[in-house]
Design an enzyme around this catalytic site. Structure first.
Site, short mmCIF file in Angstrom:
data_model
loop_
_atom_site.label_atom_id
_atom_site.label_comp_id
_atom_site.label_asym_id
_atom_site.label_seq_id
_atom_site.Cartn_x
_atom_site.Cartn_y
_atom_site.Cartn_z
N LYS A 246 1.69 17.95 -33.27
CA LYS A 246 2.83 17.52 -32.61
C LYS A 246 2.16 18.43 -31.53
O LYS A 246 1.62 18.99 -30.11
CB LYS A 246 3.95 16.88 -31.60
N THR A 247 2.89 19.57 -32.19
CA THR A 247 2.72 21.35 -31.26
C THR A 247 0.76 21.05 -31.61
O THR A 247 0.27 22.17 -30.55
CB THR A 247 3.37 22.52 -31.93
N ASP B 123 8.86 22.03 -25.91
CA ASP B 123 9.20 20.86 -27.16
C ASP B 123 10.19 20.93 -27.15
O ASP B 123 11.34 21.46 -26.33
CB ASP B 123 8.85 22.02 -28.54
N THR C 247 10.90 14.81 -31.55
CA THR C 247 11.27 13.68 -32.08
C THR C 247 12.02 12.81 -32.28
O THR C 247 12.43 11.50 -33.08
CB THR C 247 12.19 14.89 -33.22
N ARG D 111 2.87 19.56 -42.62
CA ARG D 111 3.03 20.70 -42.57
C ARG D 111 4.53 20.73 -43.65
O ARG D 111 3.47 21.78 -44.57
CB ARG D 111 4.89 21.11 -41.45
#
Length: 350
Positions: A65-66, A110, A159, A218
Site C-alpha cells: 500500500k505504501t 497510513d 488494515t 514484505r
C-alpha cells in the site's frame, strides 16, 4: 514537522529494503486489477491537468500500500508527503502539513483508521472544499476562519476498513482493496529483488521461498535476505567466480536448509504461528476460545494477533472465527501432525 512526516516508516525498514521497492506501475508486480484501475485514474488526471481524486487503499500489512502511494506520486509527477495517523496528535499537526503542500501533492496517511475525531473532521473539509477550518481566539471571542489550500490527493491506507468511519470513506473517490499474492507472483518479486541485491537464484528456489512467504511481498523480501545470508556463508566468505556478476547463488538445497534453520515450514508458518495453533489445541481443546483469552495465553497483544497472525492462518484454512471464538480445523491437526478426530460440532477432539 519532519518527525510527523516521517512517522509512518517502520523501524525495521532499512535503506536496502526501501531500494527493493518499485518506482513505477510497470515495475509493481501483482495486484493486477488495482494497477489497471489506478493507471486509468492517473492518466485521466494528468490529461486534465488536475489533482487525482482521493485514493483509499485497504489490505493486510506488507502487500504494497505504501509503495503504491509512492508510485502514484511518481507517476503523477507530484510531491509526496507521508505520515501515519498516530503521529497526528492535534489538529495543528494536520494543519501544519496541509498548509505547506503544493498543487497536486500526494499526501499519504497510513493507519488512517486511527485518526482522532477532531483531526478527522478537519480532514473532511480539506478533502471536499480544499480549505482548512481554523479557530482564532478563545471563549466568546473565538471565531472560525477558513484558509484555502492547494488541491491535493489524499491517499489513505488501512488494515482495518471496518474501523474507518462512513463519512471519511465516502469522501474517497477511488477505493482499492489488496489481496494476498499468489506463489507465482511472489516468485517473480523474489527474482526481481534478487537481481537488485545481485544474488543469483534458481527458479525452483524462488518458488519454494515464495510458497513460504505468507502471500506477502514484505515477508518474501525478508526471507530472501535471510536465505542470502546462508548462501553467502555456505558458499564461502569470498565471492564464487562461478556466480558471475552475482555475489552468491541460492539453490533449492540452500533454500530448504535456510528455511529449516529459520523454522519456517512449507505453509510459511513460523514458530510463533505454530505456538498459537498448538495453544488452542493443547490449552483449549481445539477451541472455541475468545481472542482476548488466546492473546493472553500466548503473551501477545490482541491487535497483533488479529492483524498479523490470524489473517494468514484463516487464509490457509488452519483457523476459523466463529461466534463463540477461534477454533482450529482438521487441516491444522494434519499439518502439525497431531492425532485427533473430527466431531459433529466442527471441532477435533482427542
Amino acid at each position: 514537522m519532519n518527525e510527523i512526516l516521517r512517522a509512518n516508516i517502520p523501524m525495521e525498514e532499512d535503506s536496502q529494503n526501501i531500494s527493493l521497492r518499485p518506482q513505477f506501475l510497470n515495475e509493481f508486480l501483482g495486484q493486477k486489477m488495482v494497477k489497471e484501475n489506478l493507471a486509468v485514474c492517473i492518466e485521466a488526471a494528468k490529461s486534465r491537468g488536475e489533482a487525482m481524486d482521493h485514493l483509499f487503499l485497504i489490505g493486510p500489512p506488507g502487500l504494497g500500500k505504501t509503495t503504491l502511494a509512492q508510485i502514484t506520486a511518481q507517476e503523477l509527477g507530484a510531491e509526496f508527503k507521508v505520515t501515519s495517523a498516530p503521529a497526528l496528535e492535534k489538529p495543528k499537526d494536520l494543519a501544519g502539513i496541509l498548509s505547506t503542500i503544493t498543487e497536486g501533492t500526494v499526501f499519504f496517511i497510513d493507519e488512517i483508521h486511527r485518526l482522532k475525531p477532531a483531526i478527522e473532521e478537519m480532514l473532511y473539509i480539506a478533502m471536499e472544499d480544499y480549505e482548512l477550518d481554523w479557530i482564532i481566539g478563545q471563549g466568546a471571542a473565538a471565531r472560525t476562519v477558513r484558509i484555502p489550500i492547494p488541491r491535493f490527493t489524499l491517499v489513505g491506507a488501512t488494515t482495518k476498513a471496518g474501523m474507518v468511519s462512513s463519512p471519511l470513506i465516502s469522501r474517497f473517490g477511488i477505493v482499492q482493496r489488496f489481496s494476498f499474492y499468489t506463489q507465482e507472483e511472489l516468485a517473480a518479486i523474489i527474482q526481481r529483488s534478487a537481481n537488485i541485491l545481485e544474488v543469483n537464484i534458481h527458479q525452483d528456489a524462488a518458488l519454494l521461498m515464495a510458497g513460504c512467504s505468507r502471500g506477502t511481498p514484505r515477508v518474501a523480501n525478508r526471507v530472501l535476505r535471510r536465505i542470502r545470508d546462508f548462501a553467502q556463508v555456505l558458499g564461502g566468505k569470498t565471492k564464487n567466480p562461478a556466480d558471475g556478476p552475482y555475489s552468491c547463488t541460492i539453490t533449492k538445497e540452500i533454500a530448504e536448509l535456510g528455511l529449516q534453520r529459520l523454522e519456517i515450514d512449507s505453509l510459511g508458518l513460523e514458530r510463533y504461528d505454530r505456538e498459537i495453533l498448538l495453544s488452542i489445541i493443547q490449552n483449549f481443546g481445539g477451541g472455541p476460545v475468545g481472542a482476548e483469552t488466546l492473546a493472553i495465553s500466548i503473551g501477545e497483544s490482541m491487535d497483533t494477533l488479529e492483524d498479523y497472525y490470524e489473517p494468514y492462518l484463516i487464509q490457509c484454512g488452519l483457523l476459523q472465527r466463529t461466534p463463540r471464538g477461534r477454533i482450529v480445523t482438521e487441516k491444522t491437526y494434519q499439518h502439525l501432525g497431531v492425532q485427533g478426530r473430527y466431531h459433529a460440532d466442527e471441532r477435533l477432539l482427542f
